[in-house]
Design a protein around this motif. Structure first.
Motif, PDB file in Angstrom:
ATOM      1  N   PRO A   1       0.830  -1.194   0.000  1.00 41.56           N
ATOM      2  CA  PRO A   1       0.000   0.000   0.000  1.00 41.56           C
ATOM      3  C   PRO A   1       0.871   1.253   0.000  1.00 41.56           C
ATOM      4  O   PRO A   1       1.988   1.240   0.512  1.00 41.56           O
TER       5      PRO A   1
ATOM      6  N   LEU B   1       0.018   4.921   1.193  1.00 40.87           N
ATOM      7  CA  LEU B   1      -1.045   5.676   1.834  1.00 40.87           C
ATOM      8  C   LEU B   1      -0.674   7.131   2.065  1.00 40.87           C
ATOM      9  O   LEU B   1       0.461   7.445   2.407  1.00 40.87           O
ATOM     10  N   LYS B   2      -1.673   7.993   1.902  1.00 36.99           N
ATOM     11  CA  LYS B   2      -1.542   9.415   2.207  1.00 36.99           C
ATOM     12  C   LYS B   2      -2.819   9.833   2.931  1.00 36.99           C
ATOM     13  O   LYS B   2      -3.913   9.599   2.435  1.00 36.99           O
TER      14      LYS B   2
ATOM     15  N   VAL C   1      -8.120   8.727   3.543  1.00 33.05           N
ATOM     16  CA  VAL C   1      -6.912   7.972   3.208  1.00 33.05           C
ATOM     17  C   VAL C   1      -6.908   7.722   1.710  1.00 33.05           C
ATOM     18  O   VAL C   1      -7.848   7.119   1.185  1.00 33.05           O
ATOM     19  N   HIS C   2      -5.896   8.230   1.020  1.00 30.63           N
ATOM     20  CA  HIS C   2      -5.675   7.934  -0.402  1.00 30.63           C
ATOM     21  C   HIS C   2      -4.686   6.780  -0.461  1.00 30.63           C
ATOM     22  O   HIS C   2      -3.666   6.817   0.220  1.00 30.63           O
ATOM     23  N   ASN C   3      -4.970   5.790  -1.293  1.00 30.52           N
ATOM     24  CA  ASN C   3      -4.073   4.649  -1.433  1.00 30.52           C
ATOM     25  C   ASN C   3      -3.743   4.465  -2.899  1.00 30.52           C
ATOM     26  O   ASN C   3      -4.607   4.115  -3.690  1.00 30.52           O
TER      27      ASN C   3
ATOM     28  N   ASP D   1      -5.002  -2.614   1.929  1.00 33.94           N
ATOM     29  CA  ASP D   1      -4.562  -2.574   3.308  1.00 33.94           C
ATOM     30  C   ASP D   1      -5.808  -2.563   4.181  1.00 33.94           C
ATOM     31  O   ASP D   1      -6.933  -2.528   3.671  1.00 33.94           O
TER      32      ASP D   1
ATOM     33  N   VAL E   1      -8.950  -0.702   3.156  1.00 35.27           N
ATOM     34  CA  VAL E   1      -8.450   0.406   2.338  1.00 35.27           C
ATOM     35  C   VAL E   1      -8.210  -0.195   0.953  1.00 35.27           C
ATOM     36  O   VAL E   1      -7.274  -0.962   0.768  1.00 35.27           O
TER      37      VAL E   1
ATOM     38  N   GLU F   1      -9.777   4.911  -2.025  1.00 33.71           N
ATOM     39  CA  GLU F   1      -9.838   5.794  -0.862  1.00 33.71           C
ATOM     40  C   GLU F   1     -10.685   5.175   0.247  1.00 33.71           C
ATOM     41  O   GLU F   1     -11.606   4.398  -0.021  1.00 33.71           O
TER      42      GLU F   1
ATOM     43  N   PHE G   1      -2.281   0.372  10.415  1.00 33.54           N
ATOM     44  CA  PHE G   1      -2.673  -0.374   9.224  1.00 33.54           C
ATOM     45  C   PHE G   1      -1.992  -1.741   9.250  1.00 33.54           C
ATOM     46  O   PHE G   1      -0.842  -1.854   9.702  1.00 33.54           O
TER      47      PHE G   1
END
Length: 157
Positions: free
Chosen positions: A31, A33-34, A55-57, A62, A93, A98, A129
């Motif tokens: 993943p 992630l941001k 959460v942007h993936n 995840d 996720v 997202e 996570f």
């Protein structure tokens, strides 16, 4: 006879391509992630507060499995559907997708607050996570009525 000799090769090639395609959905990738738009509306009183973020993936799948913060005795994960809030053990996720925690939907509940956060404060929150590990995010405390039209980059890791 020649046609029979080609058939097993064609089947093997097709099967190989199909298996390759199955593995390219990003689910086996790590993943990436941001976390953005994190905030806590200032609680008026009491021992609970809510938290929201996005959460942007851009990698593989995840799972958000738990959350903690020094401001609360416990932080729990909740979903809301049809106006009914339900505690969840985890949230998926999706790969290249997202996970949104927003008012009226998924959210965090900060329970047994050790002190009441006030507008302008920043609260440290650690998101756990299953693959990406722990991600610590600073959640700014906003006005109790704050409701972004879309998550902004108020906080990220």
């Amino acid at each position: 006879m020649r046609r029979r000799a080609l058939a097993p090769g064609a089947v093997a090639l097709a099967l190989g391509l199909a298996l390759t395609a199955c593995g390219s959905d990003g689910s086996d990738d790590a993943p990436d992630l941001k976390v953005e738009g994190a905030f806590i509306p200032a609680p008026a009183s009491g021992s609970m507060a809510a938290g929201f973020f996005l959460v942007h993936n851009s990698g593989g799948t995840d799972t958000l499995s738990s959350v903690d913060s020094p401001i609360a005795g416990q932080v729990t994960l909740h979903s809301t559907e049809g106006g009914v809030m339900k505690e969840q053990k985890s949230f998926a996720v999706p790969a290249d997708g997202e996970l949104d925690f927003e008012r009226g939907g998924n959210h965090l509940m900060f329970e047994n607050l050790k002190h009441l956060p006030k507008e302008g404060d920043k609260v440290s929150v650690t998101l756990h996570f299953s693959k990406a590990g722990a991600v610590t995010v600073s959640f700014p405390v906003k006005a109790a009525t704050y409701n972004p039209t879309s998550h902004a980059s108020d906080a990220s890791h």
